[in-house]
Design a protein around this motif. Sequence first.
Motif, PDB file in Angstrom:
ATOM      1  N   GLU A  22      -1.289  -8.625  -2.790  1.00  0.00           N
ATOM      2  CA  GLU A  22      -0.408  -7.967  -1.824  1.00  0.00           C
ATOM      3  C   GLU A  22       0.645  -8.934  -1.288  1.00  0.00           C
ATOM      4  O   GLU A  22       1.831  -8.624  -1.229  1.00  0.00           O
ATOM      5  N   ALA A  25       3.057  -9.890  -4.123  1.00  0.00           N
ATOM      6  CA  ALA A  25       3.943  -8.790  -4.507  1.00  0.00           C
ATOM      7  C   ALA A  25       5.082  -8.608  -3.504  1.00  0.00           C
ATOM      8  O   ALA A  25       6.192  -8.233  -3.874  1.00  0.00           O
ATOM      9  N   ASP A  26       4.823  -8.882  -2.213  1.00  0.00           N
ATOM     10  CA  ASP A  26       5.892  -8.791  -1.218  1.00  0.00           C
ATOM     11  C   ASP A  26       7.040  -9.732  -1.590  1.00  0.00           C
ATOM     12  O   ASP A  26       8.223  -9.365  -1.468  1.00  0.00           O
ATOM     13  N   MET A  29       8.816  -8.498  -4.999  1.00  0.00           N
ATOM     14  CA  MET A  29       9.652  -7.304  -4.854  1.00  0.00           C
ATOM     15  C   MET A  29      10.939  -7.585  -4.099  1.00  0.00           C
ATOM     16  O   MET A  29      11.841  -6.741  -4.062  1.00  0.00           O
ATOM     17  N   TYR A  34      13.751  -6.650  -9.221  1.00  0.00           N
ATOM     18  CA  TYR A  34      12.595  -5.902  -8.726  1.00  0.00           C
ATOM     19  C   TYR A  34      12.973  -5.108  -7.480  1.00  0.00           C
ATOM     20  O   TYR A  34      12.508  -3.970  -7.288  1.00  0.00           O
ATOM     21  N   SER A  40       8.297  -0.883 -10.880  1.00  0.00           N
ATOM     22  CA  SER A  40       7.629  -0.397  -9.667  1.00  0.00           C
ATOM     23  C   SER A  40       6.657  -1.433  -9.121  1.00  0.00           C
ATOM     24  O   SER A  40       6.150  -2.284  -9.855  1.00  0.00           O
ATOM     25  N   ARG A  41       6.392  -1.340  -7.820  1.00  0.00           N
ATOM     26  CA  ARG A  41       5.429  -2.250  -7.193  1.00  0.00           C
ATOM     27  C   ARG A  41       4.042  -2.082  -7.813  1.00  0.00           C
ATOM     28  O   ARG A  41       3.310  -3.071  -7.990  1.00  0.00           O
ATOM     29  N   GLU A  42       3.687  -0.855  -8.154  1.00  0.00           N
ATOM     30  CA  GLU A  42       2.372  -0.617  -8.750  1.00  0.00           C
ATOM     31  C   GLU A  42       2.247  -1.335 -10.088  1.00  0.00           C
ATOM     32  O   GLU A  42       1.219  -1.953 -10.389  1.00  0.00           O
ATOM     33  N   VAL A  44       4.036  -3.977 -11.082  1.00  0.00           N
ATOM     34  CA  VAL A  44       4.034  -5.413 -10.804  1.00  0.00           C
ATOM     35  C   VAL A  44       2.628  -5.852 -10.398  1.00  0.00           C
ATOM     36  O   VAL A  44       2.108  -6.875 -10.860  1.00  0.00           O
ATOM     37  N   GLY A  45       1.987  -5.078  -9.523  1.00  0.00           N
ATOM     38  CA  GLY A  45       0.641  -5.420  -9.059  1.00  0.00           C
ATOM     39  C   GLY A  45      -0.385  -5.386 -10.177  1.00  0.00           C
ATOM     40  O   GLY A  45      -1.277  -6.233 -10.237  1.00  0.00           O
TER      41      GLY A  45
END
Length: 384
Positions: A22, A25-26, A29, A34, A40-42, A44-45
């Motif tokens: 988490e 990813a902040d 993004m 990005y 998408s963040r999903e 990337v995660g």
Amino acid sequence: MPNEVLSRLALECLADLQKLIEGWADEVMALEPYAEGRVSREEVGEGARIGFALILRHVAEGRVPPELAEHSEALGERRAGQGVPLASLLAAGRLDARALWQGLIGRAAPEDMSELLRGAHLLWEAVEQHVTGLMAGYQRAVLEMGRQREDQRRAWFARLIDNDGRNPDVVRDAGQVLGFDVSGRFFVAVADPAASAGLRAAVIATISSGLRCHRHESPGGDILVMQFPARAPAPERSVLSLLRGVRCGVSPQVGDLAQVPYAVRLAAAAARPGAEGPQRLEDRWLDVFAAHTPELAAALADRVLGPLAAIGAAERDRLLETVRTHLSGTGSIADTATALYCHRNTIQHRFARFRELTGRDVRAPGDAAVVALALRAEALNPAR
């Protein structure tokens, strides 16, 4: 032998992987592209979930999991296909080290710090291997996409040529694939395959000049199509400058992409093996006619020059030398006499004799053109 402290802390991080992801990813993004939502963040995660787990396994076990390279390269390929710049991908990959190091430190007791620092190199090695895999996969994908784009460009250009520019849909779609405006000023160069290196250099110079172009390899000779903006000054002069030293034929300007197949034929007709530089059609019209209509050219040579067979070889050679010198010069009898070290009356006499035998006066423009063509046809086919 694995570092026991490092192994324990790595396993603790593995058990709480989502928290690490988490925060990481902040930061990712916030990077371009990005932040534009290209990935998408999903997604990337999910990529980080696998990558982090493999890196932490490397730290815990003291060896690189074989799946790490496979995952890294596959992720690099995927990001290339999504249009993520390589610099952004590598920046995101190198954030892994900071996020994981902070996760390890956050779980370490004061007495763990010495052993943690002693084994820190394992983390950096794993992250660098991950980043290397990202780069390898990315570059491989870029090369493959480049090959696919080039294959597509070749296929559509061949379609345009085969269709001869008659189908508006083909012309439109070929323009999109090749990056050309359908309406615009085009020039075409066709080079002998032996001159392909020179043509490649001309492509680089053309692109550097800000012009759109497409190079197409073919058995009959490499083709270069160049498009000039509507208001570009003296485009033909620019073309000849860009092609300086390249053995090729150059077409006249054509007004849209549909006429490029026609321009290819004109450029191919103008190409002359062994030429020192670009050849225009108007500079080689005698050769073009004689070479591309051999039956007519041979008939013309027989018709015009055949009567000279009735005289001796010495006189025939003398008359033809005089005529060739005159036709390749300024058209002045005085200049022809100077070039042949003769008196002008001698030149006049030879012209009169040539006219008597052939019915053609080389001092008259129309007859001069016919005789010049007949001479070129004979030169190209001396055994006629």
